[in-house]
Design a protein around this motif. Structure first.
Motif, mmCIF file in Angstrom:
data_model
loop_
_atom_site.group_PDB
_atom_site.id
_atom_site.type_symbol
_atom_site.label_atom_id
_atom_site.label_comp_id
_atom_site.label_asym_id
_atom_site.label_seq_id
_atom_site.Cartn_x
_atom_site.Cartn_y
_atom_site.Cartn_z
ATOM 1 N N TYR A 191 29.145 39.989 29.985
ATOM 2 C CA TYR A 191 28.795 40.845 31.123
ATOM 3 C C TYR A 191 29.109 42.310 30.834
ATOM 4 O O TYR A 191 28.329 43.213 31.163
ATOM 5 C CB TYR A 191 29.541 40.362 32.361
ATOM 6 N N VAL A 192 30.224 42.545 30.178
ATOM 7 C CA VAL A 192 30.669 43.920 29.934
ATOM 8 C C VAL A 192 29.857 44.588 28.828
ATOM 9 O O VAL A 192 29.482 45.764 28.934
ATOM 10 C CB VAL A 192 32.172 43.941 29.589
ATOM 11 N N ALA A 290 38.373 43.916 34.150
ATOM 12 C CA ALA A 290 37.294 44.373 33.273
ATOM 13 C C ALA A 290 35.929 44.165 33.930
ATOM 14 O O ALA A 290 35.042 45.022 33.839
ATOM 15 C CB ALA A 290 37.360 43.630 31.934
ATOM 16 N N ALA A 291 35.758 43.040 34.611
ATOM 17 C CA ALA A 291 34.495 42.765 35.287
ATOM 18 C C ALA A 291 34.272 43.733 36.454
ATOM 19 O O ALA A 291 33.143 44.188 36.690
ATOM 20 C CB ALA A 291 34.469 41.326 35.783
ATOM 21 N N ARG A 294 33.249 47.112 35.022
ATOM 22 C CA ARG A 294 31.864 47.048 34.566
ATOM 23 C C ARG A 294 30.902 47.155 35.745
ATOM 24 O O ARG A 294 29.883 47.876 35.678
ATOM 25 C CB ARG A 294 31.619 45.738 33.816
#
Length: 300
Positions: A191-192, A290-291, A294
């Protein structure tokens, strides 16, 4: 002439049986059917049960229960992935099994894979979908979805081989945490680092984590890492040479699997379980952060 009454003791569980044996713990008379050999003398069934209740269950070098030797979690993972593949084929038709992709070995996407694969932000079916659109469940469901039977088979072979070994070493709960965190971590990495409209799915994120875990566990147990290193190199070659493979997902699963198993393998007593739980929780929180970052960056 009358016989003198017997002075022999009778088994406390079988009053019709005379015996000269006694339990070396409670001194009750026991017959040969009831006696259990002990280091010194014999024990009666009640004393054996009492001893088992007071005995601490055996643990592995990493604090896991010996129930891991039964492989229940590994079996459940394989079964869940197989059932999801069947469901995907039911809603997607025969081409969900094979007939597209690399050498025609992969299956096509289906409504099920469309709904659960890792997808950052894209429009299909006239609607906007993706993790950034609030479909956060994709970061979990994608590790149970596959593009065709070959894709499923390759991943489940690794799960069956590596999973049984790791589950026996770590115990069921720790192994389940390792598998889920590695799969989730690989999906977060996809995803990132992937384009928002590039989909990906499969248990490869988790299986790469299992490869890293075997390396760390064998190092911790001072075992030869040679065979698993060869497996890692082979899978990395496939990752970088075969098209349509999520490089970010594989490398993310590898990294998070290694970090997670380190958090499970290296803490020592006392409070080992607490230290392991805190380490896994910290990794999970970092992945969620992190998600979130992003997602914010996609809209700035």
């Amino acid at each position: 002439m009358s016989e003198a009454p017997s002075t022999a003791s009778v088994c406390y569980r079988h009053p019709d049986r005379e015996t000269m044996l006694r339990c070396s713990r409670c001194d009750r008379p026991i017959c040969t059917s009831c006696m259990n050999d002990a280091v010194v003398g014999h024990h009666c069934p009640d004393c054996v049960k009492e001893g088992r209740r007071s005995q601490r269950p055996a643990r592995t070098a990493f604090g896991g229960s010996r129930a891991g030797q039964l492989g229940y979690v590994t079996t459940a993972i394989v079964a869940i992935n197989a059932l999801v593949m069947i469901a995907s084929a039911v809603v997607g038709g025969p081409r969900a099994i094979a007939g597209s992709g690399f050498l025609g070995l992969l299956g096509t996407g289906t409504p099920l894979t469309d709904a659960g694969e890792v997808l950052g932000y894209a429009t299909y079916g006239g609607e906007i979908h993706g993790v950034a659109e609030g479909e956060w469940y994709r970061l979990v469901t994608a590790m149970f979805l596959h593009y065709g039977a070959v894709h499923l088979l390759l991943n489940m072979m690794l799960v069956a081989q590596l999973g049984r070994y790791l589950e026996a070493q770590l115990g069921p709960l720790r192994f389940a945490a390792l598998y889920l965190l590695a799969g989730f971590g690989g999906n977060v990495a996809a995803y990132v680092f992937q384009a928002p409209n590039q989909p990906s799915a499969g248990a490869s994120t988790a299986t790469f984590g299992l490869i890293a875990a075997v390396l760390v566990v064998n190092r911790r147990l001072l075992r030869d890492p040679g065979p698993i290193l060869s497996l890692l190199v082979t899978n990395l070659i496939f990752t970088f040479t075969i098209p349509f493979i999520s490089i970010a997902g594989h490398l993310g699963g590898l990294a998070i699997g290694g970090a997670t198993v380190a958090a499970l393998a290296y803490p020592r007593l006392p409070r080992r379980s607490l230290k392991q739980a805190l380490g896994c929780t910290a990794i999970l929180l970092l992945l969620i952060a992190a998600a979130v970052v992003r997602t914010q960056n996609l809209f700035t």
